[in-house]
Design a protein around this motif. Structure first.
Motif, PDB file in Angstrom:
ATOM      1  N   ASP A  18     -10.422  -2.380  -1.592  1.00 42.68           N
ATOM      2  CA  ASP A  18     -10.927  -1.213  -0.854  1.00 42.68           C
ATOM      3  C   ASP A  18     -11.508  -1.601   0.500  1.00 42.68           C
ATOM      4  OD1 ASP A  18     -10.185   0.537  -2.861  1.00 42.68           O
ATOM      5  OD2 ASP A  18     -12.192   0.645  -3.754  1.00 42.68           O
ATOM      6  N   GLU A  19     -12.054  -2.802   0.591  1.00 48.97           N
ATOM      7  CA  GLU A  19     -12.689  -3.254   1.835  1.00 48.97           C
ATOM      8  C   GLU A  19     -11.697  -3.806   2.857  1.00 48.97           C
ATOM      9  OE1 GLU A  19     -16.206  -5.692   1.310  1.00 48.97           O
ATOM     10  OE2 GLU A  19     -16.625  -4.688  -0.598  1.00 48.97           O
ATOM     11  N   LEU A  20     -10.478  -4.116   2.431  1.00 46.55           N
ATOM     12  CA  LEU A  20      -9.467  -4.627   3.360  1.00 46.55           C
ATOM     13  C   LEU A  20      -8.985  -3.515   4.290  1.00 46.55           C
ATOM     14  CD1 LEU A  20      -7.249  -6.696   0.906  1.00 46.55           C
ATOM     15  CD2 LEU A  20      -8.595  -7.629   2.788  1.00 46.55           C
ATOM     16  N   THR A  21      -8.848  -3.852   5.557  1.00 45.53           N
ATOM     17  CA  THR A  21      -8.247  -2.907   6.495  1.00 45.53           C
ATOM     18  C   THR A  21      -6.738  -2.883   6.253  1.00 45.53           C
ATOM     19  OG1 THR A  21      -7.805  -4.543   8.204  1.00 45.53           O
ATOM     20  CG2 THR A  21      -9.997  -3.476   8.241  1.00 45.53           C
ATOM     21  N   LEU A  22      -6.057  -1.888   6.795  1.00 45.13           N
ATOM     22  CA  LEU A  22      -4.603  -1.828   6.666  1.00 45.13           C
ATOM     23  C   LEU A  22      -3.964  -3.074   7.275  1.00 45.13           C
ATOM     24  CD1 LEU A  22      -2.028  -0.352   5.860  1.00 45.13           C
ATOM     25  CD2 LEU A  22      -2.120   0.848   8.060  1.00 45.13           C
ATOM     26  N   GLU A  23      -4.454  -3.517   8.410  1.00 47.90           N
ATOM     27  CA  GLU A  23      -3.914  -4.722   9.053  1.00 47.90           C
ATOM     28  C   GLU A  23      -4.091  -5.950   8.171  1.00 47.90           C
ATOM     29  OE1 GLU A  23      -5.986  -2.529  10.606  1.00 47.90           O
ATOM     30  OE2 GLU A  23      -4.528  -1.617  11.981  1.00 47.90           O
ATOM     31  N   GLU A  24      -5.247  -6.064   7.508  1.00 48.44           N
ATOM     32  CA  GLU A  24      -5.482  -7.198   6.621  1.00 48.44           C
ATOM     33  C   GLU A  24      -4.569  -7.143   5.391  1.00 48.44           C
ATOM     34  OE1 GLU A  24     -10.215  -7.989   7.642  1.00 48.44           O
ATOM     35  OE2 GLU A  24      -9.650  -6.515   6.118  1.00 48.44           O
ATOM     36  N   GLN A  25      -4.354  -5.953   4.859  1.00 46.24           N
ATOM     37  CA  GLN A  25      -3.452  -5.800   3.719  1.00 46.24           C
ATOM     38  C   GLN A  25      -2.038  -6.244   4.087  1.00 46.24           C
ATOM     39  OE1 GLN A  25      -3.761  -1.705   2.452  1.00 46.24           O
ATOM     40  NE2 GLN A  25      -5.925  -1.913   1.930  1.00 46.24           N
ATOM     41  N   VAL A  26      -1.580  -5.802   5.240  1.00 47.63           N
ATOM     42  CA  VAL A  26      -0.241  -6.179   5.692  1.00 47.63           C
ATOM     43  C   VAL A  26      -0.164  -7.683   5.927  1.00 47.63           C
ATOM     44  CG1 VAL A  26       1.442  -5.927   7.572  1.00 47.63           C
ATOM     45  CG2 VAL A  26       0.301  -3.906   6.619  1.00 47.63           C
ATOM     46  N   SER A  27      -1.213  -8.270   6.506  1.00 45.12           N
ATOM     47  CA  SER A  27      -1.191  -9.711   6.776  1.00 45.12           C
ATOM     48  C   SER A  27      -1.104 -10.520   5.484  1.00 45.12           C
ATOM     49  CB  SER A  27      -2.414 -10.133   7.595  1.00 45.12           C
ATOM     50  OG  SER A  27      -3.599 -10.150   6.803  1.00 45.12           O
ATOM     51  N   LEU A  28      -1.711 -10.028   4.408  1.00 46.92           N
ATOM     52  CA  LEU A  28      -1.634 -10.733   3.127  1.00 46.92           C
ATOM     53  C   LEU A  28      -0.218 -10.694   2.554  1.00 46.92           C
ATOM     54  CD1 LEU A  28      -4.976  -9.662   1.433  1.00 46.92           C
ATOM     55  CD2 LEU A  28      -4.348 -11.944   2.246  1.00 46.92           C
ATOM     56  N   MET A  29       0.514  -9.623   2.843  1.00 40.66           N
ATOM     57  CA  MET A  29       1.900  -9.541   2.357  1.00 40.66           C
ATOM     58  C   MET A  29       2.849 -10.373   3.204  1.00 40.66           C
ATOM     59  SD  MET A  29       2.281  -5.602   1.040  1.00 40.66           S
ATOM     60  CE  MET A  29       2.687  -5.004   2.629  1.00 40.66           C
ATOM     61  N   ALA A  30       2.521 -10.549   4.480  1.00 37.25           N
ATOM     62  CA  ALA A  30       3.410 -11.280   5.387  1.00 37.25           C
ATOM     63  C   ALA A  30       3.161 -12.786   5.347  1.00 37.25           C
ATOM     64  CB  ALA A  30       3.228 -10.769   6.814  1.00 37.25           C
TER      65      ALA A  30
END
Length: 144
Positions: A18-30
């Protein structure tokens, strides 16, 4: 929360997500590169090194010029053996090899069922038989 705090305490994964930003979520997938995830220092999430694993734990580099690795039999060959003890030993050996290369996650085993003889990646799966596949997968994972 820093990494020292998260190591000693139970981590609430749902809260971290919940605390991850959208950019951080995407960076974890990439990922940061071919073998490493992106760290999120503000939440105490470290970078994690992963390694290919079905047939040997590679350490770094590309697919053709990376760190040398042991070559283990492919999963379909292990399936043909029906030997869960061998699967356990292979998992344990791969875990040690992954650790020796600094990897914390081994991208293996492939726990899937062959559904078609036309699948080009069947060699990474144990069998078309669910009982045999589960028997070998459990042993391999326990070895890891």
């Amino acid at each position: 929360m820093n990494s020292d705090q998260t190591r000693g305490a139970a981590v609430n994964i749902e809260q971290l997500l919940d605390e991850l930003t959208l950019e951080e979520q995407v960076s974890l997938m990439a990922g940061a590169d071919f073998w490493t995830t992106v760290p999120i220092p503000r939440l105490g999430i470290p970078a994690v090194k992963v390694s290919d694993g079905p047939n040997g734990a590679r350490g770094a580099g590309g697919l053709t010029n990376g760190t040398p690795a042991a070559a283990f039999p492919c999963a379909i060959a292990l399936g043909a053996s029906w030997n869960s003890d061998a699967a356990y030993e292979m998992g344990a050996a791969l875990a040690a090899e992954a650790r020796s290369k600094g990897a914390r996650v081994l991208l293996a085993p492939t726990v899937n069922i062959h559904r078609s003889g036309l699948n080009g990646r069947n060699f990474e799966c144990y069998s078309e038989d669910p009982l045999l596949t589960s028997m070998l997968a459990v042993a391999y994972i326990k070895g890891l």
